[in-house]
Scaffold this motif. Structure first.
Motif, mmCIF file in Angstrom:
data_model
loop_
_atom_site.group_PDB
_atom_site.id
_atom_site.type_symbol
_atom_site.label_atom_id
_atom_site.label_comp_id
_atom_site.label_asym_id
_atom_site.label_seq_id
_atom_site.Cartn_x
_atom_site.Cartn_y
_atom_site.Cartn_z
ATOM 1 N N UNK A 34 -2.860 -9.463 -36.288
ATOM 2 C CA UNK A 34 -3.317 -8.104 -37.144
ATOM 3 C C UNK A 34 -2.612 -6.810 -36.688
ATOM 4 N N UNK A 35 -2.075 -5.789 -37.488
ATOM 5 C CA UNK A 35 -1.438 -4.930 -37.222
ATOM 6 C C UNK A 35 -2.245 -3.674 -37.548
ATOM 7 N N UNK A 36 -2.778 -2.975 -36.685
ATOM 8 C CA UNK A 36 -3.740 -1.819 -36.818
ATOM 9 C C UNK A 36 -4.588 -1.586 -38.072
ATOM 10 N N UNK A 37 -5.584 -2.709 -38.180
ATOM 11 C CA UNK A 37 -6.217 -3.091 -39.499
ATOM 12 C C UNK A 37 -7.654 -2.748 -39.255
ATOM 13 N N UNK A 38 -7.974 -1.689 -40.539
ATOM 14 C CA UNK A 38 -9.460 -1.464 -40.571
ATOM 15 C C UNK A 38 -9.732 -2.591 -41.545
ATOM 16 N N UNK A 39 -10.355 -3.951 -41.227
ATOM 17 C CA UNK A 39 -10.166 -4.891 -42.254
ATOM 18 C C UNK A 39 -11.338 -4.857 -43.222
ATOM 19 N N UNK A 40 -12.264 -4.208 -43.074
ATOM 20 C CA UNK A 40 -13.609 -4.560 -43.806
ATOM 21 C C UNK A 40 -14.110 -6.004 -43.605
ATOM 22 N N UNK A 41 -14.020 -6.563 -42.446
ATOM 23 C CA UNK A 41 -14.673 -7.713 -42.402
ATOM 24 C C UNK A 41 -13.516 -8.843 -42.678
ATOM 25 N N UNK A 42 -12.260 -8.667 -43.218
ATOM 26 C CA UNK A 42 -11.185 -9.628 -43.557
ATOM 27 C C UNK A 42 -10.855 -10.214 -42.070
ATOM 28 N N UNK A 43 -10.682 -9.723 -40.971
ATOM 29 C CA UNK A 43 -10.407 -10.451 -39.908
ATOM 30 C C UNK A 43 -11.303 -11.381 -39.357
ATOM 31 N N UNK A 44 -12.702 -11.125 -39.891
ATOM 32 C CA UNK A 44 -13.834 -12.307 -39.358
ATOM 33 C C UNK A 44 -13.379 -13.440 -40.107
ATOM 34 N N UNK A 45 -13.297 -13.154 -41.401
ATOM 35 C CA UNK A 45 -13.360 -14.207 -42.800
ATOM 36 C C UNK A 45 -11.893 -15.068 -42.308
ATOM 37 N N UNK A 46 -10.746 -14.377 -42.221
ATOM 38 C CA UNK A 46 -9.296 -14.946 -42.065
ATOM 39 C C UNK A 46 -9.262 -15.652 -40.683
ATOM 40 N N UNK A 47 -9.989 -15.050 -39.751
ATOM 41 C CA UNK A 47 -9.638 -15.585 -38.353
ATOM 42 C C UNK A 47 -8.173 -15.549 -38.082
ATOM 43 N N UNK A 48 -7.647 -16.633 -37.447
ATOM 44 C CA UNK A 48 -6.227 -16.694 -37.167
ATOM 45 C C UNK A 48 -5.267 -17.329 -38.050
ATOM 46 N N UNK A 49 -6.051 -17.586 -39.529
ATOM 47 C CA UNK A 49 -5.224 -18.154 -40.406
ATOM 48 C C UNK A 49 -4.621 -17.303 -41.384
ATOM 49 N N UNK A 50 -4.501 -15.977 -40.930
ATOM 50 C CA UNK A 50 -3.819 -14.892 -41.839
ATOM 51 C C UNK A 50 -3.074 -13.779 -41.085
ATOM 52 N N UNK A 51 -2.098 -13.294 -41.670
ATOM 53 C CA UNK A 51 -1.553 -11.898 -41.103
ATOM 54 C C UNK A 51 -2.261 -10.855 -41.945
ATOM 55 N N UNK A 52 -2.878 -10.116 -41.243
ATOM 56 C CA UNK A 52 -3.254 -8.807 -41.766
ATOM 57 C C UNK A 52 -2.456 -7.636 -41.296
ATOM 58 N N UNK A 53 -2.101 -6.861 -42.221
ATOM 59 C CA UNK A 53 -1.631 -5.443 -42.125
ATOM 60 C C UNK A 53 -1.985 -4.782 -43.064
#
Length: 196
Positions: free
Chosen positions: A1-20
């Motif tokens: 994740x690159x500096x993400x305010x993710x609204x829970x996306x990081x919890x849902x995606x785990x390590x299966x996604x690149x969040x930016x």
């Protein structure tokens, strides 16, 4: 994740996604989607996506955009202008307007999955076009139902009067094929990210 305010996306995606996540242009508090916008954020999205694809093992068939409020408006704009790149969008309190097509008869691409959340008591970014300026969450729902060729057209306008809210809080519309459209309506939350 690159500096993400993710609204829970990081919890849902785990390590299966690149969040930016991008950020507002300097000196502003929202993305460039208002009336008369030059849509300056589109090339920023393009550059960010190129940077990710050049530096990570990214699945180009599964690129999504999500956002709340101004970020949701940007996501709707990107859904239209980058519909040939995105697989789907998710928005909370963000609308679509015909100006997002930038004068074209249709958005590029053949449709995408669209998941939208709207609160019926949100008068900042309302579900219905309360100020009659041609944009609302309802306009977004109608747009994606049409673009995706859905057989279910529950939110169409009749003689300028909006249809009554669906009694089912979350609803996936019928006949959308590979590009589902889902709307979750809430009430009593106002203009909020609805994280809880």
């Amino acid at each position: 994740a690159l500096g993400v305010t993710s609204y829970g996306m990081d919890t849902v995606a785990g390590k299966d996604a690149i969040l930016a996540q991008g950020d507002f242009p300097p000196g502003t508090d929202c993305y460039d989607t208002s009336d008369g916008a030059q849509y300056l954020d589109i090339p920023v999205f393009d550059a960010l996506l190129t940077q990710i694809e050049d530096n990570y093992c990214a699945d180009k068939a599964h690129v999504f955009s999500v956002g709340f409020s101004s970020g949701a408006w940007l996501t709707q704009l990107l859904g239209c202008q980058r519909g040939d790149v995105l697989r789907g969008i998710g928005t909370i309190a963000g609308a679509f307007k015909p100006a997002f097509m930038k004068g074209a008869a249709a958005c590029p691409g053949t449709g995408l999955s669209a998941f939208m959340v709207s609160d019926l008591d949100d008068h900042t970014n309302p579900f219905y076009d309360e100020d009659k300026d041609g944009d609302s969450v309802q306009v977004a729902v109608d747009h994606w139902l049409d673009v995706n060729g859905c057989t279910d057209k529950a939110w169409s306008l009749t003689a300028g009067t909006a249809a009554q809210p669906d009694p089912t809080v979350c609803r996936e519309y019928a006949g959308c094929g590979d590009n589902p459209v889902e709307l979750c309506l809430t009430s009593d939350k106002g203009h909020a990210a609805q994280e809880t």
